[in-house]
Scaffold this active site. Structure first.
Site, PDB file in Angstrom:
ATOM      1  N   ASP A  72       0.816  -1.221   0.000  1.00 47.19           N
ATOM      2  CA  ASP A  72       0.000   0.000   0.000  1.00 47.19           C
ATOM      3  C   ASP A  72       0.841   1.258   0.000  1.00 47.19           C
ATOM      4  OD1 ASP A  72       0.954  -0.240   2.588  1.00 47.19           O
ATOM      5  OD2 ASP A  72      -0.738   0.829   3.443  1.00 47.19           O
TER       6      ASP A  72
ATOM      7  N   ASP B 264      15.384  25.304  -5.834  1.00 46.26           N
ATOM      8  CA  ASP B 264      14.676  24.150  -5.264  1.00 46.26           C
ATOM      9  C   ASP B 264      15.672  23.022  -5.018  1.00 46.26           C
ATOM     10  OD1 ASP B 264      12.951  22.161  -4.524  1.00 46.26           O
ATOM     11  OD2 ASP B 264      11.527  22.489  -6.154  1.00 46.26           O
TER      12      ASP B 264
ATOM     13  N   GLU C 110      12.789  16.555  -6.468  1.00 48.69           N
ATOM     14  CA  GLU C 110      11.851  16.894  -7.534  1.00 48.69           C
ATOM     15  C   GLU C 110      12.363  18.083  -8.334  1.00 48.69           C
ATOM     16  OE1 GLU C 110      11.103  16.410  -4.431  1.00 48.69           O
ATOM     17  OE2 GLU C 110       9.373  15.066  -4.194  1.00 48.69           O
TER      18      GLU C 110
ATOM     19  N   THR D 224       6.172  26.843   0.790  1.00 52.75           N
ATOM     20  CA  THR D 224       5.612  26.776   2.137  1.00 52.75           C
ATOM     21  C   THR D 224       4.357  25.933   2.093  1.00 52.75           C
ATOM     22  OG1 THR D 224       4.185  28.731   1.912  1.00 52.75           O
ATOM     23  CG2 THR D 224       6.451  29.109   2.665  1.00 52.75           C
TER      24      THR D 224
ATOM     25  N   THR E 164       1.239  28.290   1.083  1.00 56.60           N
ATOM     26  CA  THR E 164       1.045  28.692  -0.316  1.00 56.60           C
ATOM     27  C   THR E 164       1.078  27.491  -1.268  1.00 56.60           C
ATOM     28  OG1 THR E 164       3.415  29.050  -0.672  1.00 56.60           O
ATOM     29  CG2 THR E 164       2.125  30.910   0.148  1.00 56.60           C
TER      30      THR E 164
ATOM     31  N   SER F   8       6.194  27.556  -5.109  1.00 64.16           N
ATOM     32  CA  SER F   8       7.498  28.213  -5.020  1.00 64.16           C
ATOM     33  C   SER F   8       7.749  28.891  -6.354  1.00 64.16           C
ATOM     34  CB  SER F   8       8.600  27.191  -4.706  1.00 64.16           C
ATOM     35  OG  SER F   8       8.671  26.219  -5.744  1.00 64.16           O
TER      36      SER F   8
ATOM     37  N   LYS G 151       5.480  27.893  -9.437  1.00 64.62           N
ATOM     38  CA  LYS G 151       5.325  26.460  -9.710  1.00 64.62           C
ATOM     39  C   LYS G 151       4.740  25.822  -8.457  1.00 64.62           C
ATOM     40  CE  LYS G 151       8.794  24.019  -8.764  1.00 64.62           C
ATOM     41  NZ  LYS G 151      10.211  23.625  -8.733  1.00 64.62           N
TER      42      LYS G 151
END
Length: 462
Positions: A306, A343, A347, A373, A376, A379, A390
């Site tokens: 799972d 970033d 990812e 954050t 929001t 970023s 994005k």
């Protein structure tokens, strides 16, 4: 979990096991194992015989012979206890590693009426205490968020690769010790007393505090006890036959014959076998609550997975750029790269990797990076009059619509298609106008297909 030395005879483990070998000679402990209990009785009898010979009252075949039999029986008892103790010590060493991790985690403890914090060991936290956690901190104890919200990496506990959002109030305010805060700042109130946390329960499982005998072990113990009783009768009946035949059989001979007849080896190693099975599973990072669970695992024929992190690398990677209608793909890819320059997540790095862009070659004048954050859920980057964001589909949609722009219907369809396929969509917009969608997928680990084939050959269907 920290990796442990796979060597069975580590110095500290051997010393601990040798000490336990003598402690386990307590009859109250050995009586649970009928075979070894009778061996202990035989050992005690031989000790009495040796003392009897030393007094000069009886010869009984000589002191050297009887003392040799006593030593062999005593070493047999110690070996059986040592086998069990070394297996238990392996499990306890794993528990000590977990306990050390818990004790060494620093906690930023704050007082209820203050905003300042003091760094203390997590082991000193008590139920009702408050502590603060910021981006990059390990949560030191189980608790409830009383202030703020944050994204938290719970993969160490749940195996889920995707971060989750936890916030004060509602049904998603609880946090677990050992997980990691990825963004924002939260204030947490401890909800468990020392020794009652999730990590403590894991330690208790590793130590085998609730260890149960398996059905096979119970059945085998009864069988061995039956054999022992039969051979007691056999040895007792030898005495009248020997007297009838005018043959003298010494006590040492009776006891030696009895110990050889009963299943001493199986009885001595029976308890160690179950513990060793649990330890072997533990070295594969599988925590088993009891030997019964190990035995039951042999009957498994279906494996349900799972959590994607079990068969995937656990970090989502960018796999495709979906451009909005009327938008140049090169412009969209460039915007995606610019929004990912600061970033540091896997990812974000995978987006730059998929674009084939060298991040060092990108030159921007006076950029202002917007960090992700939990509030929001987006970023991006600001430079000059350009604003690139994005983030999650609903967050970017709200941003676009609040600016009075329409959110393209075909982008919504792409987002739903990616989600239905098990992926994660990230929508990119520039100056509140949608440019396209970045598709993230959790990549399957190397060798998973082969492992599934091995499971099928074993009769287990994943």
């Amino acid at each position: 979990m920290k990796s442990q030395n796979t060597s069975l005879f580590q110095g500290d483990l051997v010393k601990q096991a040798l000490k336990q070998s003598f402690i386990k000679l307590n009859p109250a402990t050995l009586i649970k194992n009928p075979v070894m209990f009778t061996v202990e009785i035989g050992t005690a009898v031989m000790l009495c015989v040796c003392l009897w010979i030393l007094t000069g009252e009886q010869s009984q075949g000589g002191f050297a012979y009887n003392f040799t039999v006593f030593i062999i029986l005593f070493l047999t008892l110690l070996f059986a206890n040592f086998a069990e103790a070394i297996a238990e010590a392996r499990g306890k060493s794993q528990a000590d590693s977990l306990r050390k991790t818990r004790e060494e985690t620093p906690a930023k403890k704050i007082e209820a009426s203050s905003t300042e914090y003091t760094v203390v060991p997590s082991s000193t936290l008590r139920k009702g205490d408050l502590f603060v956690c910021e981006a990059g901190d390990i949560i030191p104890a189980d608790g409830e968020i009383t202030e703020g919200l944050a994204t938290i990496d719970e993969s160490a506990i749940t195996g889920e690769s995707a971060p989750v959002i936890r916030e004060a109030g509602g049904d998603k305010s609880s946090v677990t010790g050992g997980t990691k805060v990825l963004s924002d700042r939260i204030v947490v109130q401890v909800t468990t007393q020392p020794g009652e946390s999730f990590l403590d329960k894991m330690i208790a499982l590793v130590e085998g505090a609730s260890r149960q005998k398996t059905p096979n072990e119970i059945a085998l113990t009864i069988l061995l006890a039956g054999f022992t009783l039969v051979f007691i009768i056999v040895c007792v009946t030898l005495k009248p036959f020997a007297d009838y035949a005018n043959i003298t059989i010494t006590i040492a001979s009776f006891i030696s014959l009895f110990i050889c007849l009963i299943p001493t080896t199986i009885g001595g190693l029976l308890s160690a076998i179950g513990i060793a099975g649990m330890d072997r599973a533990l070295r594969a990072n599988v925590i088993t609550k009891s030997g019964k669970a190990v035995e039951t695992a042999g009957d498994i024929d279906v494996l349900l997975l799972d959590k994607t992190g079990t068969i995937t690398i656990g970090n989502r990677k960018a796999t495709h750029f979906h451009t909005a209608n009327g938008v140049d793909k090169k412009h969209f890819v460039k915007a995606a790269v610019l929004s990912s320059l600061a970033d540091e997540t896997p990812e974000g790095k995978s987006i730059i990797e998929l674009s084939g862009t060298d991040p060092h070659s990108v030159k921007i004048h006076n950029p202002r990076f917007i960090k992700f954050t939990a509030e929001t859920r987006s970023s991006g980057i600001d430079f000059g009059s350009t604003r690139i964001r994005k983030g999650a589909y609903d967050a970017i949609k709200n941003l676009v619509e609040k600016a009075g722009n329409l959110f393209p219907e075909h982008i919504t369809e792409i987002v739903h298609k990616i989600s239905a396929n098990g992926g994660t969509p990230l929508v990119v917009c520039e100056n509140e106008k949608v440019l396209g969608v970045i598709e993230l997928q959790d990549i399957i680990k190397t060798g998973i297909k082969e492992r599934f084939e091995r499971l099928r050959k074993m009769g287990v269907k994943p």
